[in-house]
Every structure is written in C-alpha cells, then in structure tokens.
Design a protein around this motif. Sequence first.
Motif, PDB file in Angstrom:
ATOM      1  N   GLY A  47       0.814  -1.212   0.000  1.00 19.40           N
ATOM      2  CA  GLY A  47       0.000   0.000   0.000  1.00 19.40           C
ATOM      3  C   GLY A  47       0.845   1.258   0.000  1.00 19.40           C
ATOM      4  N   ILE A  48       0.160   2.394   0.002  1.00 16.84           N
ATOM      5  CA  ILE A  48       0.808   3.702   0.065  1.00 16.84           C
ATOM      6  C   ILE A  48       0.077   4.549   1.097  1.00 16.84           C
ATOM      7  N   ALA A  49       0.790   5.550   1.638  1.00 21.13           N
ATOM      8  CA  ALA A  49       0.203   6.462   2.621  1.00 21.13           C
ATOM      9  C   ALA A  49       0.270   7.885   2.090  1.00 21.13           C
ATOM     10  N   VAL A  50      -0.825   8.598   2.194  1.00 21.95           N
ATOM     11  CA  VAL A  50      -0.874   9.989   1.746  1.00 21.95           C
ATOM     12  C   VAL A  50      -1.519  10.832   2.832  1.00 21.95           C
ATOM     13  N   ALA A  51      -0.947  12.009   3.054  1.00 20.17           N
ATOM     14  CA  ALA A  51      -1.481  12.959   4.032  1.00 20.17           C
ATOM     15  C   ALA A  51      -1.692  14.287   3.320  1.00 20.17           C
ATOM     16  N   ALA A  52      -2.896  14.823   3.407  1.00 17.73           N
ATOM     17  CA  ALA A  52      -3.250  16.026   2.657  1.00 17.73           C
ATOM     18  C   ALA A  52      -2.877  17.288   3.430  1.00 17.73           C
ATOM     19  N   LYS A  53      -1.966  18.086   2.845  1.00 19.99           N
ATOM     20  CA  LYS A  53      -1.646  19.391   3.421  1.00 19.99           C
ATOM     21  C   LYS A  53      -2.785  20.371   3.155  1.00 19.99           C
ATOM     22  N   SER A  54      -3.442  20.167   1.999  1.00 26.62           N
ATOM     23  CA  SER A  54      -4.647  20.909   1.652  1.00 26.62           C
ATOM     24  C   SER A  54      -5.589  19.919   0.990  1.00 26.62           C
ATOM     25  N   ALA A  55      -6.835  20.280   0.798  1.00 25.62           N
ATOM     26  CA  ALA A  55      -7.769  19.384   0.125  1.00 25.62           C
ATOM     27  C   ALA A  55      -7.135  18.921  -1.186  1.00 25.62           C
ATOM     28  N   ALA A  56      -7.176  17.622  -1.436  1.00 29.47           N
ATOM     29  CA  ALA A  56      -6.417  17.080  -2.563  1.00 29.47           C
ATOM     30  C   ALA A  56      -7.235  16.035  -3.317  1.00 29.47           C
ATOM     31  N   LYS A  57      -6.968  15.942  -4.627  1.00 30.06           N
ATOM     32  CA  LYS A  57      -7.579  14.925  -5.486  1.00 30.06           C
ATOM     33  C   LYS A  57      -6.466  14.185  -6.210  1.00 30.06           C
ATOM     34  N   LEU A  58      -6.506  12.836  -6.135  1.00 24.63           N
ATOM     35  CA  LEU A  58      -5.506  11.988  -6.760  1.00 24.63           C
ATOM     36  C   LEU A  58      -6.193  10.983  -7.683  1.00 24.63           C
ATOM     37  N   LEU A  59      -5.543  10.679  -8.802  1.00 22.56           N
ATOM     38  CA  LEU A  59      -5.936   9.543  -9.625  1.00 22.56           C
ATOM     39  C   LEU A  59      -4.916   8.448  -9.354  1.00 22.56           C
ATOM     40  N   VAL A  60      -5.356   7.400  -8.658  1.00 22.09           N
ATOM     41  CA  VAL A  60      -4.469   6.304  -8.262  1.00 22.09           C
ATOM     42  C   VAL A  60      -4.629   5.156  -9.247  1.00 22.09           C
ATOM     43  N   MET A  61      -3.491   4.643  -9.710  1.00 20.81           N
ATOM     44  CA  MET A  61      -3.526   3.523 -10.656  1.00 20.81           C
ATOM     45  C   MET A  61      -2.563   2.434 -10.209  1.00 20.81           C
ATOM     46  N   SER A  62      -3.004   1.196 -10.275  1.00 23.19           N
ATOM     47  CA  SER A  62      -2.104   0.065 -10.041  1.00 23.19           C
ATOM     48  C   SER A  62      -2.537  -1.065 -10.963  1.00 23.19           C
ATOM     49  N   GLY A  63      -1.577  -1.867 -11.373  1.00 23.67           N
ATOM     50  CA  GLY A  63      -1.908  -2.941 -12.286  1.00 23.67           C
ATOM     51  C   GLY A  63      -0.845  -4.017 -12.308  1.00 23.67           C
ATOM     52  N   GLU A  64      -1.269  -5.209 -12.703  1.00 27.50           N
ATOM     53  CA  GLU A  64      -0.337  -6.327 -12.858  1.00 27.50           C
ATOM     54  C   GLU A  64       0.541  -6.074 -14.076  1.00 27.50           C
ATOM     55  N   PRO A  65       1.870  -6.047 -13.914  1.00 26.69           N
ATOM     56  CA  PRO A  65       2.751  -5.774 -15.057  1.00 26.69           C
ATOM     57  C   PRO A  65       2.596  -6.824 -16.153  1.00 26.69           C
ATOM     58  N   ILE A  66       2.746  -6.385 -17.389  1.00 31.61           N
ATOM     59  CA  ILE A  66       2.730  -7.294 -18.540  1.00 31.61           C
ATOM     60  C   ILE A  66       4.172  -7.445 -19.020  1.00 31.61           C
ATOM     61  N   ASP A  67       4.739  -8.620 -18.820  1.00 26.83           N
ATOM     62  CA  ASP A  67       6.157  -8.846 -19.120  1.00 26.83           C
ATOM     63  C   ASP A  67       6.314  -9.273 -20.578  1.00 26.83           C
ATOM     64  N   GLU A  68       6.082  -8.314 -21.473  1.00 24.87           N
ATOM     65  CA  GLU A  68       6.201  -8.555 -22.907  1.00 24.87           C
ATOM     66  C   GLU A  68       6.839  -7.339 -23.558  1.00 24.87           C
ATOM     67  N   PRO A  69       7.436  -7.500 -24.742  1.00 29.41           N
ATOM     68  CA  PRO A  69       8.032  -6.343 -25.429  1.00 29.41           C
ATOM     69  C   PRO A  69       6.971  -5.282 -25.729  1.00 29.41           C
ATOM     70  N   ILE A  70       7.375  -4.021 -25.623  1.00 36.09           N
ATOM     71  CA  ILE A  70       6.511  -2.896 -25.978  1.00 36.09           C
ATOM     72  C   ILE A  70       7.126  -2.200 -27.182  1.00 36.09           C
ATOM     73  N   VAL A  71       6.428  -2.248 -28.299  1.00 38.92           N
ATOM     74  CA  VAL A  71       6.865  -1.543 -29.494  1.00 38.92           C
ATOM     75  C   VAL A  71       5.708  -0.663 -29.938  1.00 38.92           C
ATOM     76  N   GLY A  72       5.918   0.641 -29.850  1.00 39.75           N
ATOM     77  CA  GLY A  72       4.855   1.574 -30.188  1.00 39.75           C
ATOM     78  C   GLY A  72       5.275   2.546 -31.264  1.00 39.75           C
ATOM     79  N   HIS A  73       4.316   2.973 -32.056  1.00 40.35           N
ATOM     80  CA  HIS A  73       4.539   4.023 -33.044  1.00 40.35           C
ATOM     81  C   HIS A  73       3.219   4.762 -33.216  1.00 40.35           C
ATOM     82  N   GLY A  74       3.190   6.021 -32.802  1.00 41.65           N
ATOM     83  CA  GLY A  74       1.973   6.800 -32.930  1.00 41.65           C
ATOM     84  C   GLY A  74       0.812   6.143 -32.208  1.00 41.65           C
ATOM     85  N   PRO A  75      -0.262   5.818 -32.942  1.00 39.29           N
ATOM     86  CA  PRO A  75      -1.481   5.313 -32.296  1.00 39.29           C
ATOM     87  C   PRO A  75      -1.525   3.806 -32.113  1.00 39.29           C
TER      88      PRO A  75
END
Length: 294
Positions: A241-269
């Motif tokens: 897990g992670i711990a966060v403490a808000a110094k001021s009102a805050a909004k976060l987009l939290v993302m976690s995912g199972e890694p995909i152990d495969e080559p990544i080859v990208g070009h544009g779209p």
Amino acid sequence: MKSTHATMKKLLRLHQSSATHWVGDGFPVRPVFNYNDLGRELSPFLLLDYAAPHRFAPASARRGVGGHPHKGFETVTVAYQGELEHRDSSGGGGKIGAGDVQWMTAGRGIVHEEFHSADFTRHGGTLQMVQLWVNLRAQDKTAAPRYQTLLKTQIPTVTLPQDAGTVRVIAGGVGGGHGPAKTFTPINLWDVDLRAGQSAELPLPDGHTTAFLLLSGEVTVNGGKTAREGDLALFARAGGGIAVAAKSAAKLLVMSGEPIDEPIVGHGPFVMNSRAEIQQAFEEYQLGHMGELV
C-alpha cells in the motif's frame, strides 16, 4: 482498509508532467508519460495525458480530434469538468461529463473521434480530463473492439476511515466497493479525494505497478516528500500500500496494475510487440480493415 507501515510501497520519485501541447483543437494536455519513456517501467500503463482545467469560450464549431486509429491497447478517459462526445467504427459511442469515464478497447483495431459535446461547445465552460492508455497482452491485442460508458452514477464511492475522504472505484476494488470497468488484466483505478489535514493508507496489491497523479492540492507521501498539482508519484512494486497525508484538500488519480512482461513496441497510435506488427497495423488501417466512421 489500512495496511501496515512495514509493507508500504517505497516512493521511487516524483515526476512532473511536461509543457502543455494541443491534441487537435480541443484538448490542451500535459504529457505525463508515454510508452517511449516511463511507459515501460509503468506497465501495464503506456501513456498518461492530463488536460488541466482550461476555459473555452462559446463557439459554433465543435473542437476536438477527428477520426484516427488505435490498435493493441485501451484508452481510458476520465472527465472531471466539461463534456466529451465519442464515436467509433465499432458502433460504440456516447457522451461523458463530470464524473463519467469512457473505457475503449482498441484491440485488433478501431477508428474513433473525440469532440466537445454540442452543449459544451455552444455554452463554453471549463474542461478538465485525464486520458490513460492501458496495454493489452499479446493474446488480447486481437480482441474485438469494445466501448464502455461508465457513468458517475455507476461508479461506487467508498468513505475512507476516520472520514479522511472518499475513493471512487472506477476499476478494481477497495473497502467493499468494486468498480464497473471490465479489464483484461487486474487493474485498480481510483479517484481519491482527501480532506485538508487528513491522511489515509491505501491498500494496493504487492507486485503491482503503482502510481498516482495529483490533480489538485498538496500531499505528503509515505511521511516524506511532498507532491504538488501535476506530479506523478511512482512507487516500487513490492509492498502492500501507500500512505498519503493532505496538506490541503487534494484529489488523486491512483492507478495500479499487474505488469505485462512482454516487449513494448509503439509508433503513434499503435502499440504492439514487434516492429513487424506495427507495420502490419499501418497496412490494416490504410486498407480500411479497422473500419470507418459513418
């Protein structure tokens, strides 16, 4: 909902998004990362663009991005302010506004367009959105295109302990809330709102890639560094897990995912596993095999 401090995922670093550029004439975005840089480290997440709040004047012509292809991954658009209309060659489409999410699976290939809605164009207003690209395993890159409209009313909200804030569960689960998004691999995608002066421990799977984008406010991460608006916090995969403490009102987009152990080859779209597959994707698009907008 708490995890023990001993199992916290280590904060690796804070990464600031780059300068704003325009996507089409409707989306002024700050590229946070893409598949040529952090996208490899952040598997299964390939790209993150943040459209920070931007005021648009009323107009007669729609602003946005016309028909363009994608293949090999999914696009996830989270709307915080403004309205967006989507249409694609699979027949999918719809309108999303504040609090809504669209989850489009490009799979074996799709053509789509994204524009401000007719009402938003006519009346003007503030636009704020995030678009996240999620990779697909090689076996899923040939999946049929799919479009999910996840309306605000369908997305459960969980209250954090000690009334520290709330979590909107778009995908995955936390505190008894389960997100409506259908995913090919295990993914958590949460909107977290923290009240000023409050703190929370967010449980996230050991071994999963984990990061959050700070959309507003300031937070202290794991009792150490301070993250500010536009920062991406990257964590080690080990830990619960992670711990966060808000110094001021805050909004976060939290993302976690199972890694995909495969080559990544990208070009544009297109994002595939080899250069040959990228070439094939361009040929398929040029031959009209990804369909067309009618």
